[in-house]
Design an enzyme around this catalytic site. Structure first.
Site, PDB file in Angstrom:
ATOM      1  N   SER A   1       0.859  -1.184   0.000  1.00  0.00           N
ATOM      2  CA  SER A   1       0.000   0.000   0.000  1.00  0.00           C
ATOM      3  C   SER A   1       0.903   1.244   0.000  1.00  0.00           C
ATOM      4  O   SER A   1       1.845   1.326   0.786  1.00  0.00           O
ATOM      5  CB  SER A   1      -0.879  -0.009   1.257  1.00  0.00           C
ATOM      6  OG  SER A   1      -1.642   1.163   1.310  1.00  0.00           O
TER       7      SER A   1
ATOM      8  N   GLY B   1       2.668   2.942  -5.049  1.00  0.00           N
ATOM      9  CA  GLY B   1       2.470   3.769  -6.253  1.00  0.00           C
ATOM     10  C   GLY B   1       1.616   3.111  -7.329  1.00  0.00           C
ATOM     11  O   GLY B   1       1.538   3.616  -8.454  1.00  0.00           O
TER      12      GLY B   1
ATOM     13  N   SER C   1      -2.015  -7.779  -3.834  1.00  0.00           N
ATOM     14  CA  SER C   1      -1.747  -9.206  -4.113  1.00  0.00           C
ATOM     15  C   SER C   1      -0.443  -9.663  -3.443  1.00  0.00           C
ATOM     16  O   SER C   1       0.571  -9.868  -4.118  1.00  0.00           O
ATOM     17  CB  SER C   1      -1.768  -9.515  -5.613  1.00  0.00           C
ATOM     18  OG  SER C   1      -1.267  -8.491  -6.422  1.00  0.00           O
TER      19      SER C   1
HETATM   20  P1  ADP Z   1      -0.865   2.353  -4.008  1.00  0.00           P
HETATM   21  O1  ADP Z   1      -1.922   2.370  -5.088  1.00  0.00           O
HETATM   22  O2  ADP Z   1       0.259   1.429  -4.312  1.00  0.00           O
HETATM   23  O3  ADP Z   1      -1.446   2.130  -2.648  1.00  0.00           O
HETATM   24  P2  ADP Z   1      -0.776   5.195  -4.438  1.00  0.00           P
HETATM   25  O4  ADP Z   1      -0.561   5.343  -5.918  1.00  0.00           O
HETATM   26  O5  ADP Z   1      -2.180   5.347  -3.926  1.00  0.00           O
HETATM   27  O6  ADP Z   1      -0.172   3.787  -3.973  1.00  0.00           O
HETATM   28  O7  ADP Z   1       0.134   6.204  -3.640  1.00  0.00           O
HETATM   29  C1  ADP Z   1       1.498   6.372  -3.944  1.00  0.00           C
HETATM   30  C2  ADP Z   1       1.962   7.734  -3.428  1.00  0.00           C
HETATM   31  O8  ADP Z   1       3.344   7.861  -3.666  1.00  0.00           O
HETATM   32  C3  ADP Z   1       1.284   8.889  -4.112  1.00  0.00           C
HETATM   33  O9  ADP Z   1       1.066   9.922  -3.188  1.00  0.00           O
HETATM   34  C4  ADP Z   1       2.312   9.306  -5.166  1.00  0.00           C
HETATM   35  O10 ADP Z   1       2.209  10.678  -5.495  1.00  0.00           O
HETATM   36  C5  ADP Z   1       3.621   9.030  -4.439  1.00  0.00           C
HETATM   37  N1  ADP Z   1       4.745   8.727  -5.324  1.00  0.00           N
HETATM   38  C6  ADP Z   1       5.982   9.257  -5.208  1.00  0.00           C
HETATM   39  N2  ADP Z   1       6.801   8.782  -6.165  1.00  0.00           N
HETATM   40  C7  ADP Z   1       6.065   7.921  -6.906  1.00  0.00           C
HETATM   41  C8  ADP Z   1       6.373   7.122  -8.038  1.00  0.00           C
HETATM   42  N3  ADP Z   1       7.580   7.107  -8.597  1.00  0.00           N
HETATM   43  N4  ADP Z   1       5.387   6.338  -8.535  1.00  0.00           N
HETATM   44  C9  ADP Z   1       4.160   6.345  -7.973  1.00  0.00           C
HETATM   45  N5  ADP Z   1       3.807   7.077  -6.908  1.00  0.00           N
HETATM   46  C10 ADP Z   1       4.759   7.881  -6.367  1.00  0.00           C
END
Ligand code: ADP
Length: 202
Positions: A34, A37, A106
């Site tokens: 979680s 990203g 997963s």
């Molecule tokens: P997940 O869906 O895996 O739970 P999210 O996409 O909801 O994660 O959250 C990831 C967080 O990390 C977001 O706030 C995003 O802006 C930040 N972040 C920082 N760097 C990255 C990156 N390289 N790729 C994806 N998210 C990133």
């Protein structure tokens, strides 16, 4: 079950639909902790696909759990049922010629193996969205790590529930040292060879 006879013809229309959409369908399966990203990259990847004329559908953990799977808990049996339904939904999109972008923690090899086998290995691209627990916890996008540390949420992946690093990922993207756009680009560069019709016809 003995009185149920699925119509094979209904399920055999994939080629026609792929031709209509001018693409080959595939399931992109992103796993990771979680906050790693997955959802952010899913949206970036969908944007890239759309710009290049590919039709996609994002399937995301929280959306599925408030929709088709809203009657399921986080018990072991319900986690399995959650995954089984998601995999079946993937099959429907794939038979409709649509590229799916899956964003689900997963956490176990077994869960990813089930998804791969239900969807079909030929239709499955496994992506590991890699960010260490410390970084995800620091990001704590939804405040869930804090709650898990306080014991307000139990069975939270990475805290008191296991996450097994994928051993069979086709691609790994490191979200600590790359931007979301760079990560999505890496995935897009990999899948564009699979989804583009020109290549399939060669
Ligand atoms: P997940 O869906 O895996 O739970 P999210 O996409 O909801 O994660 O959250 C990831 C967080 O990390 C977001 O706030 C995003 O802006 C930040 N972040 C920082 N760097 C990255 C990156 N390289 N790729 C994806 N998210 C990133």
């Amino acid at each position: 079950m003995t009185h149920i006879h699925p119509h094979e013809e209904i399920e055999n229309k994939r080629k026609v639909k792929e031709q209509l959409l001018n693409q080959h369908s595939v399931a992109i399966w992103m796993s990771g902790l979680s906050g790693a990203g997955k959802s952010t990259i899913a949206l970036e990847l969908e944007k890239m696909c759309t710009q290049q004329g590919f039709v996609t559908q994002i399937l995301d953990g929280d959306n599925i759990r408030t929709g088709i799977n809203k009657n399921l808990s986080f018990s072991d049996d319900d986690r399995k049922e959650n995954l089984r339904r998601i995999a079946e939904v993937n099959k429907l999109f794939i038979s409709c010629g649509i590229i799916t972008i899956n964003s689900f923690i997963s956490p176990t090899e077994a869960s990813r193996k089930t998804a791969r086998s239900v969807i079909g290995a030929d239709n499955f691209v496994e992506v590991y969205i890699d960010a260490p627990l410390e970084v995800c916890e620091q990001r704590d996008v939804k405040g869930l790590y804090k709650k898990a540390r306080e014991g307000k949420i139990t069975q939270f992946t990475g805290i008191d529930s296991v996450f097994e690093k994928p051993k069979h990922a086709d691609i790994t993207v490191d979200t600590v040292h790359n931007t979301a756009e760079e990560c999505a680009r890496k995935i897009f560069d990999y899948i564009k060879l699979i989804v583009s019709v020109e290549r399939r016809l060669c």
